[in-house]
Scaffold this motif. Sequence first.
Motif, PDB file in Angstrom:
ATOM      1  N   UNK A 327      13.857   5.690   9.306  1.00 59.19           N
ATOM      2  CA  UNK A 327      14.605   4.442   9.117  1.00 59.19           C
ATOM      3  C   UNK A 327      13.929   3.276   9.821  1.00 59.19           C
ATOM      4  N   UNK A 328      13.280   3.545  10.960  1.00 60.65           N
ATOM      5  CA  UNK A 328      12.598   2.470  11.695  1.00 60.65           C
ATOM      6  C   UNK A 328      11.472   1.859  10.890  1.00 60.65           C
ATOM      7  N   UNK A 329      10.641   2.699  10.278  1.00 63.20           N
ATOM      8  CA  UNK A 329       9.553   2.195   9.440  1.00 63.20           C
ATOM      9  C   UNK A 329      10.110   1.362   8.280  1.00 63.20           C
ATOM     10  N   UNK A 330      11.174   1.876   7.646  1.00 61.27           N
ATOM     11  CA  UNK A 330      11.753   1.178   6.491  1.00 61.27           C
ATOM     12  C   UNK A 330      12.317  -0.179   6.905  1.00 61.27           C
ATOM     13  N   UNK A 331      12.967  -0.250   8.078  1.00 58.80           N
ATOM     14  CA  UNK A 331      13.495  -1.529   8.554  1.00 58.80           C
ATOM     15  C   UNK A 331      12.368  -2.517   8.832  1.00 58.80           C
ATOM     16  N   UNK A 332      11.264  -2.024   9.389  1.00 61.14           N
ATOM     17  CA  UNK A 332      10.123  -2.895   9.669  1.00 61.14           C
ATOM     18  C   UNK A 332       9.560  -3.476   8.372  1.00 61.14           C
ATOM     19  N   UNK A 333       9.435  -2.624   7.348  1.00 63.11           N
ATOM     20  CA  UNK A 333       8.967  -3.112   6.051  1.00 63.11           C
ATOM     21  C   UNK A 333       9.981  -4.069   5.429  1.00 63.11           C
ATOM     22  N   UNK A 334      11.281  -3.824   5.691  1.00 61.51           N
ATOM     23  CA  UNK A 334      12.312  -4.713   5.178  1.00 61.51           C
ATOM     24  C   UNK A 334      12.191  -6.112   5.751  1.00 61.51           C
ATOM     25  N   UNK A 335      11.810  -6.210   7.024  1.00 61.32           N
ATOM     26  CA  UNK A 335      11.586  -7.529   7.629  1.00 61.32           C
ATOM     27  C   UNK A 335      10.445  -8.252   6.914  1.00 61.32           C
ATOM     28  N   UNK A 336       9.370  -7.499   6.604  1.00 64.13           N
ATOM     29  CA  UNK A 336       8.260  -8.099   5.860  1.00 64.13           C
ATOM     30  C   UNK A 336       8.674  -8.564   4.481  1.00 64.13           C
ATOM     31  N   UNK A 337       9.552  -7.776   3.817  1.00 66.07           N
ATOM     32  CA  UNK A 337      10.043  -8.172   2.488  1.00 66.07           C
ATOM     33  C   UNK A 337      10.858  -9.456   2.576  1.00 66.07           C
ATOM     34  N   UNK A 338      11.714  -9.561   3.572  1.00 63.78           N
ATOM     35  CA  UNK A 338      12.518 -10.777   3.732  1.00 63.78           C
ATOM     36  C   UNK A 338      11.632 -11.986   3.991  1.00 63.78           C
ATOM     37  N   UNK A 339      10.534 -11.775   4.744  1.00 62.38           N
ATOM     38  CA  UNK A 339       9.621 -12.887   5.027  1.00 62.38           C
ATOM     39  C   UNK A 339       8.948 -13.397   3.752  1.00 62.38           C
ATOM     40  N   UNK A 340       8.676 -12.502   2.812  1.00 64.99           N
ATOM     41  CA  UNK A 340       8.016 -12.912   1.567  1.00 64.99           C
ATOM     42  C   UNK A 340       8.946 -13.021   0.379  1.00 64.99           C
ATOM     43  N   UNK A 341      10.276 -13.005   0.642  1.00 67.07           N
ATOM     44  CA  UNK A 341      11.267 -12.992  -0.444  1.00 67.07           C
ATOM     45  C   UNK A 341      11.151 -14.219  -1.349  1.00 67.07           C
ATOM     46  N   UNK A 342      11.066 -15.401  -0.755  1.00 67.36           N
ATOM     47  CA  UNK A 342      11.004 -16.631  -1.555  1.00 67.36           C
ATOM     48  C   UNK A 342       9.687 -16.705  -2.320  1.00 67.36           C
ATOM     49  N   UNK A 343       8.612 -16.281  -1.690  1.00 67.55           N
ATOM     50  CA  UNK A 343       7.304 -16.321  -2.361  1.00 67.55           C
ATOM     51  C   UNK A 343       7.289 -15.412  -3.583  1.00 67.55           C
ATOM     52  N   UNK A 344       7.879 -14.225  -3.462  1.00 72.98           N
ATOM     53  CA  UNK A 344       7.944 -13.312  -4.603  1.00 72.98           C
ATOM     54  C   UNK A 344       8.836 -13.860  -5.705  1.00 72.98           C
ATOM     55  N   UNK A 345       9.805 -14.702  -5.345  1.00 74.36           N
ATOM     56  CA  UNK A 345      10.736 -15.232  -6.333  1.00 74.36           C
ATOM     57  C   UNK A 345      10.176 -16.337  -7.197  1.00 74.36           C
ATOM     58  N   UNK A 346       8.906 -16.714  -6.992  1.00 73.44           N
ATOM     59  CA  UNK A 346       8.331 -17.809  -7.770  1.00 73.44           C
ATOM     60  C   UNK A 346       7.927 -17.390  -9.183  1.00 73.44           C
ATOM     61  N   UNK A 347       7.810 -16.095  -9.422  1.00 78.26           N
ATOM     62  CA  UNK A 347       7.411 -15.640 -10.751  1.00 78.26           C
ATOM     63  C   UNK A 347       8.373 -14.562 -11.232  1.00 78.26           C
ATOM     64  N   UNK A 348       8.391 -14.354 -12.542  1.00 81.57           N
ATOM     65  CA  UNK A 348       9.287 -13.351 -13.125  1.00 81.57           C
ATOM     66  C   UNK A 348       8.919 -11.962 -12.629  1.00 81.57           C
ATOM     67  N   UNK A 349       7.612 -11.653 -12.623  1.00 87.09           N
ATOM     68  CA  UNK A 349       7.167 -10.349 -12.136  1.00 87.09           C
ATOM     69  C   UNK A 349       7.467 -10.159 -10.662  1.00 87.09           C
ATOM     70  N   UNK A 350       7.332 -11.241  -9.881  1.00 83.76           N
ATOM     71  CA  UNK A 350       7.632 -11.162  -8.459  1.00 83.76           C
ATOM     72  C   UNK A 350       9.096 -10.873  -8.192  1.00 83.76           C
TER      73      UNK A 350
END
Length: 600
Positions: A327-350
């Motif tokens: 769970x610790x590894x997954x939470x760490x990756x989740x923080x990275x996902x939240x950091x790039x959430x808006x950037x990924x939202x710029x395209x349909x594939x993202x």
Amino acid sequence: MSIVKLLRITLCGMVAEKRTVLDRLQHLGCLHLNPLRTGEPGSETASNRPEAAYRALRYLGDAPVKRLQVRKDPDFDMDKVVAEVEENRLALIAAQHRQEELEVHIRLQAPWGDFKPPKADEIGGYKLWYYLVPIYQIDRISKDLVYEIVQRDNRYAYVVVIGKQPPASGQMPVPRSAVGHRSLSSLHHLLERNSQHIEELNFERHSLTRWIFLMSQHLARAEDQSALRHAADTSLEEDCLFVVQGWVAVPRLAAIQTFADQNHLALLTEEPTYEDRPPTLLSNPQALSGGEELVSFFQTPGYRDWDPSRVLFLSFALFFAMIMADAGYAMLLGVGLLAGWRRLGRSHGGRRLRHLVGATLGMAIGYGVLVGSYFGLTPAEGSLLSEMHRLDINDTDMMITIAVIIGVLHLMLANGLKAVYHWGHHSALVAVGWNIILLGGALLGSVKAEVLPVSLDAAGWSGMVIGALIVVFYGSSRPVHTLKDMLLRLLGGLYVFTNITKVFGDVLSYMRLFALGLASASLALTFNQLSNQVMEAMPGLGVLLGILILLLGHTLNLALAIMSGVVHGLRLNFIEFYNWGLSDEGYPFRAFEKKEIQHE
């Protein structure tokens, strides 16, 4: 979990209005065109991208720092900017290669000292010959040679031989070493100048990044024009009429009918025949559409097959979670996902990708809580997290049983969906037969493992026999008119039944979920123990070393877990699941539409 039903539509209009009609049709963006004739020789197709421009755009996009974008410039010259970017890219590559060569030359020449190798006419026709001689071979240097040992370390002696000709064979124990014609100080000077040149090129690249937005706009328009020309070239013309044909989704048929009325076009709508091979258009809710990215990554199902997107979405998330098992590894990756959430939202594939990654990490956190692993640590007794710890990943028998059950259910789901979508065909009954065999085998395995009562042993064997008979009888679609036909059909069914070894091998393949999860958890625990041992053995400095071990160890383990989760999570879906669930390969629906321009 559906593949969108398509209709073949044919539009007919006046040639004089063809270009206008096609441009408006491209704006509508709902038709997958069928070429009715071959394009003119040399004509562009929609797949012919301006590669130089895309290469330049990628090069600027990879720049670590970008300038404020220019959004309007009437004097913008796309070809000129692309040429400047390409020139900068090639110059930077050449300068970086030169930098590497100079660094190698300096490293090789440093032990010989800082001197300028003399020319032959400067020392009476004599030359210097350089040899890197191992210490234990110095005695093998010929006494007839004039030489000097200019440097010595614990392994080698750096020997310079003076002579008009290189030493003869046998006079030196090793081959001659290559030393350049420049001095060490001049090499350092060249390295400094080349570093400055690289810095200037990077400044120029940074300056050119201001054109990224305008380049993207021009590229999108260039592709639109290329697709438009291709559509015009492949449409059919006869006298004063033109004909365009393609596939359209049934929900968009009303839009096409309105389009035809507004542009005074004749419209013909047809259902696809058995001989047709329409493209495949997948449709899923936005939250689960990330599964379509997985499907398109490997193999698009045929139009008359079924859509595996949602199954792949959920099963990939589960498999990744079981392999990461922390769970610790997954939470760490989740923080990275939240950091790039808006950037990924710029395209349909993202946007699709972030839903997939979010669901995967959410399931990984949940599974990590169940196995009670947080960076290799287990929660304290009596805590809330301890109460949620329900699976012991070190219980081999239980974890293997869970992995095998998941494998059986996954393959049964594949065969079940295949049977549902192909019901009425012999392959559907074969899929049912394999499911009965899988269920019977699971019952037998559970009875042997004492998970289920012995009374179900007979049910397991019965299922195996009934399933085998169904597979053998329906494994071949050969019609039976004579005894010979019956025998040939049974032989064909027996050949299909030889896949019995494959089905059990595929089930056992799911044991990798347990094995890789255990490996990940064990590595995390090992790094924690090693760090604690170092801290206890070396007070003071040991704390720093222990922290370093934790950082490096868990970084390595996290990277291995991500790689294993992606590779094996996809493998179980694309190899085992696809093999039993899908029987036809199709090609994706490509709408004739305007390209989307990213506004950053």
